[in-house]
Design a protein around this motif. Structure first.
Motif, PDB file in Angstrom:
ATOM      1  N   PRO A  38       0.809  -1.232   0.000  1.00 38.65           N
ATOM      2  CA  PRO A  38       0.000   0.000   0.000  1.00 38.65           C
ATOM      3  C   PRO A  38       0.835   1.271   0.000  1.00 38.65           C
ATOM      4  O   PRO A  38       0.383   2.320  -0.482  1.00 38.65           O
ATOM      5  CB  PRO A  38      -0.816  -0.127   1.290  1.00 38.65           C
ATOM      6  CG  PRO A  38      -0.869  -1.588   1.564  1.00 38.65           C
ATOM      7  CD  PRO A  38       0.432  -2.138   1.103  1.00 38.65           C
ATOM      8  N   VAL A  41       1.468   4.037  -2.961  1.00 38.79           N
ATOM      9  CA  VAL A  41       0.813   5.329  -3.216  1.00 38.79           C
ATOM     10  C   VAL A  41       1.802   6.462  -2.961  1.00 38.79           C
ATOM     11  O   VAL A  41       1.867   7.445  -3.714  1.00 38.79           O
ATOM     12  CB  VAL A  41      -0.436   5.492  -2.323  1.00 38.79           C
ATOM     13  CG1 VAL A  41      -1.056   6.876  -2.526  1.00 38.79           C
ATOM     14  CG2 VAL A  41      -1.460   4.403  -2.631  1.00 38.79           C
ATOM     15  N   LEU A 176     -13.880   2.569  -7.727  1.00 43.28           N
ATOM     16  CA  LEU A 176     -14.208   3.030  -6.370  1.00 43.28           C
ATOM     17  C   LEU A 176     -15.691   2.858  -6.055  1.00 43.28           C
ATOM     18  O   LEU A 176     -16.074   2.719  -4.887  1.00 43.28           O
ATOM     19  CB  LEU A 176     -13.806   4.499  -6.201  1.00 43.28           C
ATOM     20  CG  LEU A 176     -12.311   4.777  -6.045  1.00 43.28           C
ATOM     21  CD1 LEU A 176     -12.061   6.269  -5.895  1.00 43.28           C
ATOM     22  CD2 LEU A 176     -11.729   4.027  -4.847  1.00 43.28           C
ATOM     23  N   PHE A 185      -5.236  -2.063   2.858  1.00 45.87           N
ATOM     24  CA  PHE A 185      -4.228  -1.073   3.247  1.00 45.87           C
ATOM     25  C   PHE A 185      -3.562  -1.420   4.585  1.00 45.87           C
ATOM     26  O   PHE A 185      -2.524  -0.848   4.919  1.00 45.87           O
ATOM     27  CB  PHE A 185      -4.859   0.319   3.326  1.00 45.87           C
ATOM     28  CG  PHE A 185      -5.235   0.893   1.992  1.00 45.87           C
ATOM     29  CD1 PHE A 185      -4.322   1.633   1.261  1.00 45.87           C
ATOM     30  CD2 PHE A 185      -6.502   0.683   1.454  1.00 45.87           C
ATOM     31  CE1 PHE A 185      -4.658   2.161   0.026  1.00 45.87           C
ATOM     32  CE2 PHE A 185      -6.846   1.206   0.218  1.00 45.87           C
ATOM     33  CZ  PHE A 185      -5.929   1.944  -0.511  1.00 45.87           C
ATOM     34  N   PHE A 190       0.803  -1.181   6.231  1.00 39.52           N
ATOM     35  CA  PHE A 190       0.795  -0.181   5.165  1.00 39.52           C
ATOM     36  C   PHE A 190       2.125  -0.153   4.418  1.00 39.52           C
ATOM     37  O   PHE A 190       2.168   0.040   3.203  1.00 39.52           O
ATOM     38  CB  PHE A 190       0.503   1.205   5.753  1.00 39.52           C
ATOM     39  CG  PHE A 190       0.492   2.301   4.725  1.00 39.52           C
ATOM     40  CD1 PHE A 190      -0.572   2.440   3.836  1.00 39.52           C
ATOM     41  CD2 PHE A 190       1.542   3.197   4.619  1.00 39.52           C
ATOM     42  CE1 PHE A 190      -0.579   3.437   2.872  1.00 39.52           C
ATOM     43  CE2 PHE A 190       1.555   4.201   3.667  1.00 39.52           C
ATOM     44  CZ  PHE A 190       0.480   4.328   2.788  1.00 39.52           C
ATOM     45  N   ALA A 247      -1.238   8.895  -8.421  1.00 34.19           N
ATOM     46  CA  ALA A 247      -1.478   8.558  -7.015  1.00 34.19           C
ATOM     47  C   ALA A 247      -2.881   7.993  -6.829  1.00 34.19           C
ATOM     48  O   ALA A 247      -3.087   7.020  -6.078  1.00 34.19           O
ATOM     49  CB  ALA A 247      -1.272   9.791  -6.141  1.00 34.19           C
ATOM     50  N   LEU A 248      -3.853   8.585  -7.518  1.00 36.40           N
ATOM     51  CA  LEU A 248      -5.225   8.076  -7.437  1.00 36.40           C
ATOM     52  C   LEU A 248      -5.343   6.683  -8.051  1.00 36.40           C
ATOM     53  O   LEU A 248      -6.032   5.812  -7.515  1.00 36.40           O
ATOM     54  CB  LEU A 248      -6.178   9.045  -8.150  1.00 36.40           C
ATOM     55  CG  LEU A 248      -6.473  10.366  -7.424  1.00 36.40           C
ATOM     56  CD1 LEU A 248      -7.281  11.295  -8.315  1.00 36.40           C
ATOM     57  CD2 LEU A 248      -7.231  10.092  -6.120  1.00 36.40           C
ATOM     58  N   GLN A 250      -2.995   4.405  -8.230  1.00 37.40           N
ATOM     59  CA  GLN A 250      -2.375   3.429  -7.326  1.00 37.40           C
ATOM     60  C   GLN A 250      -3.275   3.163  -6.121  1.00 37.40           C
ATOM     61  O   GLN A 250      -3.414   2.010  -5.681  1.00 37.40           O
ATOM     62  CB  GLN A 250      -1.019   3.945  -6.849  1.00 37.40           C
ATOM     63  CG  GLN A 250      -0.227   2.924  -6.053  1.00 37.40           C
ATOM     64  CD  GLN A 250       0.242   1.755  -6.901  1.00 37.40           C
ATOM     65  OE1 GLN A 250       0.911   1.936  -7.903  1.00 37.40           O
ATOM     66  NE2 GLN A 250      -0.116   0.530  -6.500  1.00 37.40           N
ATOM     67  N   TYR A 251      -3.894   4.210  -5.588  1.00 40.07           N
ATOM     68  CA  TYR A 251      -4.814   4.070  -4.456  1.00 40.07           C
ATOM     69  C   TYR A 251      -5.965   3.142  -4.826  1.00 40.07           C
ATOM     70  O   TYR A 251      -6.326   2.218  -4.071  1.00 40.07           O
ATOM     71  CB  TYR A 251      -5.341   5.447  -4.071  1.00 40.07           C
ATOM     72  CG  TYR A 251      -6.350   5.444  -2.953  1.00 40.07           C
ATOM     73  CD1 TYR A 251      -5.953   5.349  -1.617  1.00 40.07           C
ATOM     74  CD2 TYR A 251      -7.719   5.531  -3.233  1.00 40.07           C
ATOM     75  CE1 TYR A 251      -6.895   5.349  -0.593  1.00 40.07           C
ATOM     76  CE2 TYR A 251      -8.655   5.533  -2.220  1.00 40.07           C
ATOM     77  CZ  TYR A 251      -8.246   5.438  -0.900  1.00 40.07           C
ATOM     78  OH  TYR A 251      -9.179   5.440   0.107  1.00 40.07           O
ATOM     79  N   VAL A 252      -6.522   3.360  -6.025  1.00 44.48           N
ATOM     80  CA  VAL A 252      -7.629   2.533  -6.489  1.00 44.48           C
ATOM     81  C   VAL A 252      -7.180   1.089  -6.683  1.00 44.48           C
ATOM     82  O   VAL A 252      -7.877   0.142  -6.305  1.00 44.48           O
ATOM     83  CB  VAL A 252      -8.210   3.102  -7.800  1.00 44.48           C
ATOM     84  CG1 VAL A 252      -9.142   2.094  -8.464  1.00 44.48           C
ATOM     85  CG2 VAL A 252      -8.935   4.405  -7.533  1.00 44.48           C
ATOM     86  N   ILE A 254      -4.784  -0.583  -5.190  1.00 42.64           N
ATOM     87  CA  ILE A 254      -4.641  -1.239  -3.877  1.00 42.64           C
ATOM     88  C   ILE A 254      -6.013  -1.626  -3.327  1.00 42.64           C
ATOM     89  O   ILE A 254      -6.199  -2.722  -2.784  1.00 42.64           O
ATOM     90  CB  ILE A 254      -3.919  -0.308  -2.881  1.00 42.64           C
ATOM     91  CG1 ILE A 254      -2.483  -0.011  -3.340  1.00 42.64           C
ATOM     92  CG2 ILE A 254      -3.919  -0.915  -1.474  1.00 42.64           C
ATOM     93  CD1 ILE A 254      -1.574  -1.205  -3.378  1.00 42.64           C
ATOM     94  N   ALA A 255      -6.982  -0.732  -3.498  1.00 42.36           N
ATOM     95  CA  ALA A 255      -8.301  -0.938  -2.895  1.00 42.36           C
ATOM     96  C   ALA A 255      -9.114  -2.029  -3.580  1.00 42.36           C
ATOM     97  O   ALA A 255      -9.976  -2.649  -2.949  1.00 42.36           O
ATOM     98  CB  ALA A 255      -9.085   0.368  -2.902  1.00 42.36           C
TER      99      ALA A 255
END
Length: 537
Positions: A38, A41, A176, A185, A190, A247-248, A250-252, A254-255
């Motif tokens: 995680p 990000v 999302l 996460f 993390f 960054a968004l 990568q965040y997505v 991971i989620a």
């Protein structure tokens, strides 16, 4: 025939954005997650901020000297032909590799539906014979498009970039809204593999590979309307936009990873359709319509990036020829002001390099090592040229220029160090081949040979040797680990400071730099005619 200043501010901004939104967003999140979990990000944010510091040094130079193939021209003025040639050779090799890399990504992504295009070998994905033929045809198509002129290419690129921005935004919003596993996460921590994993992911997961697309606008400096405004805007603006987007993404990513895929930790992340990660996840969620969009994105994104790399790499060849250490034939322009001979040379190089290419992740580390080491001359050139030609008009003058330039030089060397010993030694082997090519060219050159300025290049010996030694004794990519982690980066920083000031002391005399610039004014007056630039706006 001369190059035409027809590229607008928006088109130039889109050149850099388009270059950054290629294979990086399609493949990078998967490899970053495998390396750093995680915390990947943070890799995109940290990597993007580092590259912004580097881009600031390009901003002043490209606005002051808006020339085609800037990476070859700046060191030519500050340190002469030999330094310029060595750094430009490494940059050209990296550029020449990027285009087939993007094409390979395109074919790899659609591989699950067209398995005859790819082959698997011990976990690596490469092109089959048919895949190579298709890739070669794509390279030729990109080159033909470029022949029609920079105005046509950049306008075509504008359309592609709008689509390339739209695709990841759709992916972010859709994923999302349908799947979010917040436990991903924290389930393995993390930052499961420590700070070192974030640093490793910068070169090896394609983070820096993606962000280094910013530099493509620099190579088009000789064809930009109002370059004093357009170039800084394109360099900084494109990076800010892409940092947020990556960054968004990568965040997505991971989620939305299925929790079952993490049974053995992030390093062993595995799921169906992994060769095309976002497509595989969309298919697993039953989002057939999104799979179709992802395949469209997998076609448009790498193709658009590769198209602009073909465009800018030809300008590097053009600049090498203008510097006097490449055949003068690459200065030839067609009726559209396009260096068509340089494009043909690069197509041939791309076809040769395409055949033995390894998988995407294995290649990006080498490309980044060559890019960051070759571009490390730019911060030095910034400070050197301030001393050599202090009165040259600088439409954009970087505040705290020496401090930022030194910081950029340290950053570039740290990134090069993070690629690891196994990558560094291969890069130097390719660099040595470049010296052989230079010797052979000068031996067969019939025209008067320009001076090499060899006495201003000796600092490259301790520079390259020191980076090799630090990499060998370091903790990344096959290093022996002799230097403790943490202290290795301190040593790289101290070493960088020493080399920076040694290189600065070995700059050309001011009068010689002024002579080179005057020669440039005489040969390429359109690049320096202020009225010409203003009239083209």
């Amino acid at each position: 025939m001369k190059m035409q200043r027809v590229v607008s501010k928006v088109s130039l901004l889109f050149v850099s954005i388009g270059a950054m939104l290629g294979a990086g967003w399609l493949m990078g999140p998967l490899f970053a997650a495998k390396i750093a979990g995680p915390a990947s990000v943070l890799s995109w944010v940290f990597g993007g901020l580092l590259v912004i510091v580097v881009s600031l040094t390009f901003s002043e130079l490209s606005a002051m000297l808006p020339l085609a193939g800037g990476i070859a021209r700046f060191p030519q003025f500050s340190h002469g032909s030999l330094v310029s040639y060595i750094m430009t050779w490494l940059a050209w090799i990296a550029y020449a590799l990027i285009t087939p890399t993007e094409v390979q990504t395109l074919l790899q992504y659609i591989g699950p539906y067209f398995p005859q295009l790819i082959h698997h070998n011990n976990g690596d994905v490469g092109l089959s014979g048919i895949g190579y033929v298709i890739a070669a045809l794509l390279l030729i198509v990109m080159s033909v498009i470029n022949i029609y002129g920079i105005f046509f290419v950049t306008r075509f690129n504008n359309i592609l970039v709008i689509l390339k921005l739209l695709f990841p935004i759709i992916v972010i919003i859709t994923f999302l809204s349908v799947a979010f596993h917040g436990s991903n996460f924290t389930s393995h921590g993390f930052m499961p593999y420590g700070i070192k994993s974030i640093l490793t992911s910068l070169p090896m997961a394609g983070v820096i590979f993606a962000f280094f697309g910013f530099r493509l606008s620099v190579e088009l400096g000789g064809e930009v309307k109002n370059p004093q405004v357009a170039l800084p805007l394109a360099l900084i603006g494109s990076l800010v936009i892409c940092i947020i987007l990556y960054a968004l993404l990568q965040y997505v990513f991971i989620a939305i990873i299925p929790t079952s895929a993490l049974a053995h930790g992030w390093n062993h992340l595995s799921f169906a359709g992994e060769s095309g990660p976002f497509v595989g996840i969309a298919a697993g969620l039953g989002l057939g319509w999104l799979v179709v969009i992802m395949y469209m994105a997998a076609t448009v994104s790498p193709f658009g990036s590769a198209l602009m790399v073909v465009t800018t790499t030809a300008r590097v060849n053009y600049a090498m020829s203008a510097n006097g250490y490449a055949p003068q034939s690459m200065l030839k322009l067609n009726k559209k002001g396009v260096p068509y001979v340089a494009i043909i040379v690069n197509v041939i190089a791309g076809l040769i390099l395409l055949a033995p290419l390894p998988g995407w992740q294995q290649l990006v580390g080498f490309v980044i090592a060559a890019l960051v080491i070759s571009h490390a001359i730019v911060p030095i050139a910034l400070v050197a040229l301030r001393k050599q030609v202090p009165d040259l008009h600088r439409p954009f003058r970087l505040p705290a220029g020496t401090f930022i330039a030194l910081s950029a030089f340290i950053i570039l060397n740290e990134i090069g160090y993070w690629t690891g010993w196994q990558t560094i030694w291969k890069m130097y082997a390719i660099g040595s081949l470049g010296l052989v090519v230079l010797v052979l060219y000068r031996l067969t050159q019939k025209a008067p040979k320009p001076p090499l300025h060899a006495k201003h290049a000796w600092w490259l010996i301790p520079y390259f040797a020191g980076m090799a030694l630090l990499s060998y004794m370091g903790n990344f990519g096959g290093g022996t680990g002799y230097i403790p982690f943490g202290m290795d980066m301190v040593y790289v920083g101290i070493f960088s400071i020493v080399i920076f000031y040694i290189a600065l002391a070995q700059r050309l005399p001011a009068e010689e730099t002024q002579e080179l610039i005057e020669r440039e004014r005489h040969l390429f007056p359109e690049s320096y005619n202020k009225k010409n630039i203003e009239d083209s706006v």
